[in-house]
Design a protein around this motif. Structure first.
Motif, PDB file in Angstrom:
ATOM      1  N   LEU A  89      -8.065  76.634  35.919  1.00 39.61           N
ATOM      2  CA  LEU A  89      -8.809  75.851  34.950  1.00 39.61           C
ATOM      3  C   LEU A  89      -8.617  74.398  35.333  1.00 39.61           C
ATOM      4  O   LEU A  89      -7.475  73.928  35.446  1.00 39.61           O
ATOM      5  N   ILE A  90      -9.720  73.694  35.570  1.00 37.24           N
ATOM      6  CA  ILE A  90      -9.670  72.293  35.965  1.00 37.24           C
ATOM      7  C   ILE A  90     -10.421  71.490  34.918  1.00 37.24           C
ATOM      8  O   ILE A  90     -11.578  71.817  34.595  1.00 37.24           O
ATOM      9  N   LEU A  91      -9.772  70.461  34.377  1.00 38.67           N
ATOM     10  CA  LEU A  91     -10.340  69.677  33.282  1.00 38.67           C
ATOM     11  C   LEU A  91     -10.381  68.199  33.628  1.00 38.67           C
ATOM     12  O   LEU A  91      -9.374  67.641  34.061  1.00 38.67           O
ATOM     13  N   GLN A  92     -11.528  67.585  33.424  1.00 41.10           N
ATOM     14  CA  GLN A  92     -11.668  66.133  33.574  1.00 41.10           C
ATOM     15  C   GLN A  92     -11.451  65.529  32.189  1.00 41.10           C
ATOM     16  O   GLN A  92     -12.143  65.905  31.233  1.00 41.10           O
ATOM     17  N   CYS A  93     -10.510  64.595  32.090  1.00 43.47           N
ATOM     18  CA  CYS A  93     -10.076  64.110  30.775  1.00 43.47           C
ATOM     19  C   CYS A  93     -10.026  62.592  30.708  1.00 43.47           C
ATOM     20  O   CYS A  93      -9.889  61.912  31.718  1.00 43.47           O
ATOM     21  N   THR A  94     -10.073  62.120  29.480  1.00 44.38           N
ATOM     22  CA  THR A  94      -9.770  60.726  29.167  1.00 44.38           C
ATOM     23  C   THR A  94      -8.437  60.724  28.438  1.00 44.38           C
ATOM     24  O   THR A  94      -8.249  61.479  27.476  1.00 44.38           O
ATOM     25  N   ALA A  95      -7.520  59.885  28.910  1.00 45.20           N
ATOM     26  CA  ALA A  95      -6.176  59.812  28.330  1.00 45.20           C
ATOM     27  C   ALA A  95      -6.098  58.634  27.365  1.00 45.20           C
ATOM     28  O   ALA A  95      -6.613  57.552  27.653  1.00 45.20           O
ATOM     29  N   ARG A  96      -5.453  58.872  26.244  1.00 48.60           N
ATOM     30  CA  ARG A  96      -5.218  57.811  25.270  1.00 48.60           C
ATOM     31  C   ARG A  96      -3.760  57.852  24.838  1.00 48.60           C
ATOM     32  O   ARG A  96      -3.245  58.920  24.495  1.00 48.60           O
ATOM     33  N   ARG A  97      -3.137  56.699  24.883  1.00 49.27           N
ATOM     34  CA  ARG A  97      -1.759  56.603  24.386  1.00 49.27           C
ATOM     35  C   ARG A  97      -1.785  56.787  22.873  1.00 49.27           C
ATOM     36  O   ARG A  97      -2.616  56.211  22.177  1.00 49.27           O
ATOM     37  N   VAL A  98      -0.859  57.606  22.377  1.00 45.88           N
ATOM     38  CA  VAL A  98      -0.781  57.875  20.938  1.00 45.88           C
ATOM     39  C   VAL A  98       0.081  56.791  20.300  1.00 45.88           C
ATOM     40  O   VAL A  98       1.236  56.603  20.708  1.00 45.88           O
ATOM     41  N   PRO A  99      -0.453  56.080  19.302  1.00 48.25           N
ATOM     42  CA  PRO A  99       0.364  55.075  18.612  1.00 48.25           C
ATOM     43  C   PRO A  99       1.580  55.727  17.951  1.00 48.25           C
ATOM     44  O   PRO A  99       1.512  56.870  17.491  1.00 48.25           O
ATOM     45  N   GLU A 100       2.693  54.987  17.922  1.00 49.45           N
ATOM     46  CA  GLU A 100       3.932  55.537  17.353  1.00 49.45           C
ATOM     47  C   GLU A 100       3.729  56.059  15.939  1.00 49.45           C
ATOM     48  O   GLU A 100       4.320  57.063  15.554  1.00 49.45           O
ATOM     49  N   ALA A 101       2.872  55.397  15.164  1.00 52.54           N
ATOM     50  CA  ALA A 101       2.641  55.810  13.779  1.00 52.54           C
ATOM     51  C   ALA A 101       2.013  57.200  13.680  1.00 52.54           C
ATOM     52  O   ALA A 101       2.137  57.865  12.659  1.00 52.54           O
ATOM     53  N   GLU A 102       1.353  57.660  14.755  1.00 55.89           N
ATOM     54  CA  GLU A 102       0.697  58.974  14.757  1.00 55.89           C
ATOM     55  C   GLU A 102       1.441  60.012  15.587  1.00 55.89           C
ATOM     56  O   GLU A 102       1.035  61.175  15.638  1.00 55.89           O
ATOM     57  N   ALA A 103       2.506  59.627  16.240  1.00 57.86           N
ATOM     58  CA  ALA A 103       3.149  60.480  17.233  1.00 57.86           C
ATOM     59  C   ALA A 103       4.068  61.557  16.657  1.00 57.86           C
ATOM     60  O   ALA A 103       4.258  62.609  17.280  1.00 57.86           O
ATOM     61  N   GLU A 104       4.639  61.334  15.507  1.00 58.69           N
ATOM     62  CA  GLU A 104       5.703  62.209  15.014  1.00 58.69           C
ATOM     63  C   GLU A 104       5.334  63.695  14.942  1.00 58.69           C
ATOM     64  O   GLU A 104       6.113  64.539  15.407  1.00 58.69           O
ATOM     65  N   PRO A 105       4.171  64.073  14.396  1.00 58.76           N
ATOM     66  CA  PRO A 105       3.876  65.521  14.344  1.00 58.76           C
ATOM     67  C   PRO A 105       3.838  66.177  15.728  1.00 58.76           C
ATOM     68  O   PRO A 105       4.340  67.288  15.902  1.00 58.76           O
ATOM     69  N   VAL A 106       3.267  65.492  16.715  1.00 56.82           N
ATOM     70  CA  VAL A 106       3.195  66.057  18.063  1.00 56.82           C
ATOM     71  C   VAL A 106       4.582  66.100  18.688  1.00 56.82           C
ATOM     72  O   VAL A 106       4.955  67.091  19.331  1.00 56.82           O
ATOM     73  N   LEU A 107       5.366  65.053  18.504  1.00 53.98           N
ATOM     74  CA  LEU A 107       6.722  65.039  19.061  1.00 53.98           C
ATOM     75  C   LEU A 107       7.588  66.131  18.434  1.00 53.98           C
ATOM     76  O   LEU A 107       8.408  66.755  19.122  1.00 53.98           O
ATOM     77  N   GLN A 108       7.409  66.404  17.159  1.00 54.22           N
ATOM     78  CA  GLN A 108       8.144  67.504  16.528  1.00 54.22           C
ATOM     79  C   GLN A 108       7.724  68.851  17.124  1.00 54.22           C
ATOM     80  O   GLN A 108       8.555  69.723  17.360  1.00 54.22           O
ATOM     81  N   GLN A 109       6.424  69.001  17.386  1.00 55.25           N
ATOM     82  CA  GLN A 109       5.923  70.224  18.015  1.00 55.25           C
ATOM     83  C   GLN A 109       6.516  70.374  19.415  1.00 55.25           C
ATOM     84  O   GLN A 109       6.935  71.470  19.810  1.00 55.25           O
ATOM     85  N   MET A 110       6.590  69.271  20.147  1.00 59.77           N
ATOM     86  CA  MET A 110       7.176  69.312  21.491  1.00 59.77           C
ATOM     87  C   MET A 110       8.670  69.634  21.420  1.00 59.77           C
ATOM     88  O   MET A 110       9.170  70.410  22.234  1.00 59.77           O
ATOM     89  N   GLN A 111       9.361  69.063  20.457  1.00 63.54           N
ATOM     90  CA  GLN A 111      10.786  69.331  20.333  1.00 63.54           C
ATOM     91  C   GLN A 111      11.030  70.797  19.993  1.00 63.54           C
ATOM     92  O   GLN A 111      11.966  71.412  20.522  1.00 63.54           O
ATOM     93  N   ALA A 112      10.173  71.376  19.158  1.00 59.67           N
ATOM     94  CA  ALA A 112      10.313  72.799  18.842  1.00 59.67           C
ATOM     95  C   ALA A 112      10.102  73.660  20.086  1.00 59.67           C
ATOM     96  O   ALA A 112      10.758  74.681  20.266  1.00 59.67           O
ATOM     97  N   ARG A 113       9.227  73.223  20.972  1.00 57.75           N
ATOM     98  CA  ARG A 113       8.916  74.000  22.178  1.00 57.75           C
ATOM     99  C   ARG A 113       9.925  73.772  23.300  1.00 57.75           C
ATOM    100  O   ARG A 113      10.277  74.699  24.022  1.00 57.75           O
ATOM    101  N   PHE A 114      10.394  72.525  23.462  1.00 53.11           N
ATOM    102  CA  PHE A 114      11.210  72.178  24.615  1.00 53.11           C
ATOM    103  C   PHE A 114      12.666  71.861  24.291  1.00 53.11           C
ATOM    104  O   PHE A 114      13.451  71.576  25.194  1.00 53.11           O
TER     105      PHE A 114
END
Length: 162
Positions: A89-114
């Motif tokens: 699977l090859i995907l062409q993407c646009t990357a956007r830095r996530v502002p710290e104010a919005e990052a916590e839910p994703v970082l918690q998901q990553m911490q649960a996984r890793f």
């Protein structure tokens, strides 16, 4: 063939991507120098690939300067009957830095996984969270079995002919 139904294929693509914990990332510097790397990832609620990467890495600097990336998920060599036709699977993407104010839910998901590794990385000042929005891509199941797709939901558009 029944597996050519777009809804069935879309689910196959999503399931294929879900089988990975890391993704290969191709970026380009402002000078046009290509770079390939990888990063562990999670998917956010919108199906965007989210990566937490160090500013010391070339791919991070590249994304900050040129927010375009190509992602590849590819079946392992040991899982492929023919190395010339590995499922990918090859995907062409646009990357956007996530502002710290919005990052916590994703970082918690990553911490649960890793686990504890992510806990350690979060204590370091050089790590940034990025979301990668899929513009388009392709899903290749093997010889003569390739489809174009678009969007974070990996919507199947058409059989690839080139």
């Amino acid at each position: 063939m029944p597996d050519q139904d777009p809804k069935v294929l879309q689910q196959q693509v999503q399931d294929f991507r879900a089988g990975f914990q890391s993704v290969l990332i191709a970026t380009t510097s402002l000078e046009g120098e290509p770079d390939i790397s990888y990063a562990p990832f999670v998917l956010d609620d919108s199906g965007r690939v989210c990566i937490y990467i160090s500013q010391l890495a070339r791919h991070t600097r590249n994304l900050l300067e040129q927010p375009r990336a190509s992602l590849m998920f590819i079946a392992g060599e040991q899982d492929s009957r023919n190395l010339f036709a590995r499922q990918r699977l090859i995907l062409q993407c646009t990357a956007r830095r996530v502002p710290e104010a919005e990052a916590e839910p994703v970082l918690q998901q990553m911490q649960a996984r890793f686990g504890k590794t992510l806990e350690l990385l979060r204590s370091l000042p050089d790590f940034l969270l990025f979301r990668l929005d899929v513009e388009n891509g392709s899903f290749i199941k093997g010889f003569g079995q390739g489809w174009s797709l678009e969007g974070n939901g990996l919507q199947i558009l058409a059989l690839r002919t080139n």
